[in-house]
Write an enzyme that holds these catalytic residues in place. Structure first.
Site, PDB file in Angstrom:
ATOM      1  N   ASP A  25       3.780   9.010  11.389  1.00 35.92           N
ATOM      2  CA  ASP A  25       2.990   8.631  12.355  1.00 35.92           C
ATOM      3  C   ASP A  25       1.562   8.040  11.738  1.00 35.92           C
ATOM      4  OD1 ASP A  25       1.342   8.559  14.767  1.00 35.92           O
ATOM      5  OD2 ASP A  25       0.924  10.557  14.717  1.00 35.92           O
ATOM      6  N   LYS A  55       6.328  12.318  16.966  1.00 34.45           N
ATOM      7  CA  LYS A  55       5.268  11.684  17.455  1.00 34.45           C
ATOM      8  C   LYS A  55       4.005  12.595  17.876  1.00 34.45           C
ATOM      9  CE  LYS A  55       6.947   7.378  17.355  1.00 34.45           C
ATOM     10  NZ  LYS A  55       8.387   7.642  16.917  1.00 34.45           N
ATOM     11  N   CYS A  56       2.811  12.066  18.069  1.00 39.87           N
ATOM     12  CA  CYS A  56       1.643  12.826  18.291  1.00 39.87           C
ATOM     13  C   CYS A  56       2.161  13.596  19.631  1.00 39.87           C
ATOM     14  CB  CYS A  56       0.683  11.938  18.752  1.00 39.87           C
ATOM     15  SG  CYS A  56      -0.836  12.746  19.586  1.00 39.87           S
ATOM     16  N   PRO A  57       1.747  14.883  19.716  1.00 35.15           N
ATOM     17  CA  PRO A  57       0.754  15.618  18.965  1.00 35.15           C
ATOM     18  C   PRO A  57       1.614  16.557  17.684  1.00 35.15           C
ATOM     19  CG  PRO A  57       1.125  16.952  20.766  1.00 35.15           C
ATOM     20  CD  PRO A  57       1.892  15.729  20.915  1.00 35.15           C
ATOM     21  N   MET A  58       2.791  16.265  17.774  1.00 37.13           N
ATOM     22  CA  MET A  58       3.936  17.066  17.030  1.00 37.13           C
ATOM     23  C   MET A  58       3.488  17.438  15.718  1.00 37.13           C
ATOM     24  SD  MET A  58       4.916  18.551  19.718  1.00 37.13           S
ATOM     25  CE  MET A  58       6.145  19.654  19.082  1.00 37.13           C
TER      26      MET A  58
END
Lengths: 85, 197
Positions: free
Chosen positions: A50, A23-26
């Site tokens: 995502d 998920k954000c920001p990965m």
């Protein structure tokens, strides 16, 4: 090297980053780390699930100058082919 | 169709330009524009809260900014400093009041409370379980990623003194303690976004 000559359908050497499920920001964070492992002009393929990545990768590309040369989506997996500046 | 000499020259120039630099043809227009002279952008975050639900956006924005090539600096002050104490430290401080504060609010990135629905740790535990289920990065993972991407963390000198914290109590990536003037100077630089979280 031109993309169309040497890499018609992802056949040439292409580094792949599998960021599916993250998920954000990965996805962006991992991409920023992975793009450093390829040399300038080379491609990095990123897979992510995502939906926010569509806007995020466009913004990332504009900010960093690394270009998005290909962008597809299939079965909820977004695929980006990025070229290092 | 007739072409003038000038037009033929232009066509010739275009052809030779294409032949010399075939790579250019595949680069999207907007990417070439930002390549020209993108000024160095900067993100400055004042992180004053030590709660889970505020540390998360601090670290997410810091990570995203660093990933996008921004110079990223996080000034940690008051309660916002405690999550950046080394996770292994249990009791920090020099006098009984400082030690008692550390006992009541365990410092470190893995011991965050929530600003609401904490319920004696039940809230953070549930959020932790949900984060695992949906593969959302934990504060610890985000902190490690931020350090790897070169995010600069700056502790507030006054807060260090108040909590009795020493340089060796803090995470490895913590920079030198600074004060408000330093942060204000950073925040007013051009192409700088600043956040107060």
């Amino acid at each position: 090297m031109t993309l169309t000559d040497t890499n018609p359908a992802g056949t040439a050497k292409l580094t792949t980053l599998d960021a599916r499920g993250l998920k954000c920001p990965m996805p962006i964070v991992k991409t920023a780390q992975a793009i450093k492992t390829v040399t300038a002009g080379e491609m990095l393929e990123v897979l992510t699930t995502d939906p926010g990545a569509v806007a995020d990768f466009a913004a990332w590309s504009r900010s960093t100058g690394n270009s998005i040369v290909e962008q597809t989506v299939a079965d909820g997996v977004y695929r980006f082919v990025l070229q290092r500046k | 169709m007739t072409t003038t000499v000038a037009e033929r020259d232009l066509l010739g120039l275009l052809e030779s330009a294409v032949n010399e630099a075939p790579v250019e043809t595949i680069v999207p227009a907007e990417a070439t524009q930002s390549e020209v002279e993108a000024p160095v952008r900067q993100l400055v975050i004042i992180n004053w809260s030590g709660e889970f639900d505020r540390i998360m956006p601090t670290l997410i924005m810091a990570n995203a900014a660093a990933a996008m090539g921004y110079k990223t600096k996080v000034f940690t002050t008051f309660w916002g400093l405690l999550p950046f104490v080394n996770d292994q430290k249990r009791i920090v401080g020099e006098n009984w009041m400082q030690k008692m504060l550390a006992f009541m609010q365990r410092p470190g990135i893995s011991h965050l409370k929530m600003s609401k629905m904490n319920f004696l740790g039940m809230g953070p535990w549930m959020i932790g379980q949900l984060s695992k289920k949906y593969q959302i990065a934990s504060p610890k993972e985000l902190l490690e990623a931020a350090e790897a991407l070169g995010v600069e963390f700056m502790p507030c000198q006054m807060t260090m003194d108040m909590f009795g914290l020493k340089r060796e109590d803090m995470i490895d990536g913590m920079g030198e303690p600074v004060g408000a003037a330093t942060v204000l100077e950073l925040m007013t630089q051009p192409n700088t976004a600043s956040l107060f979280i």
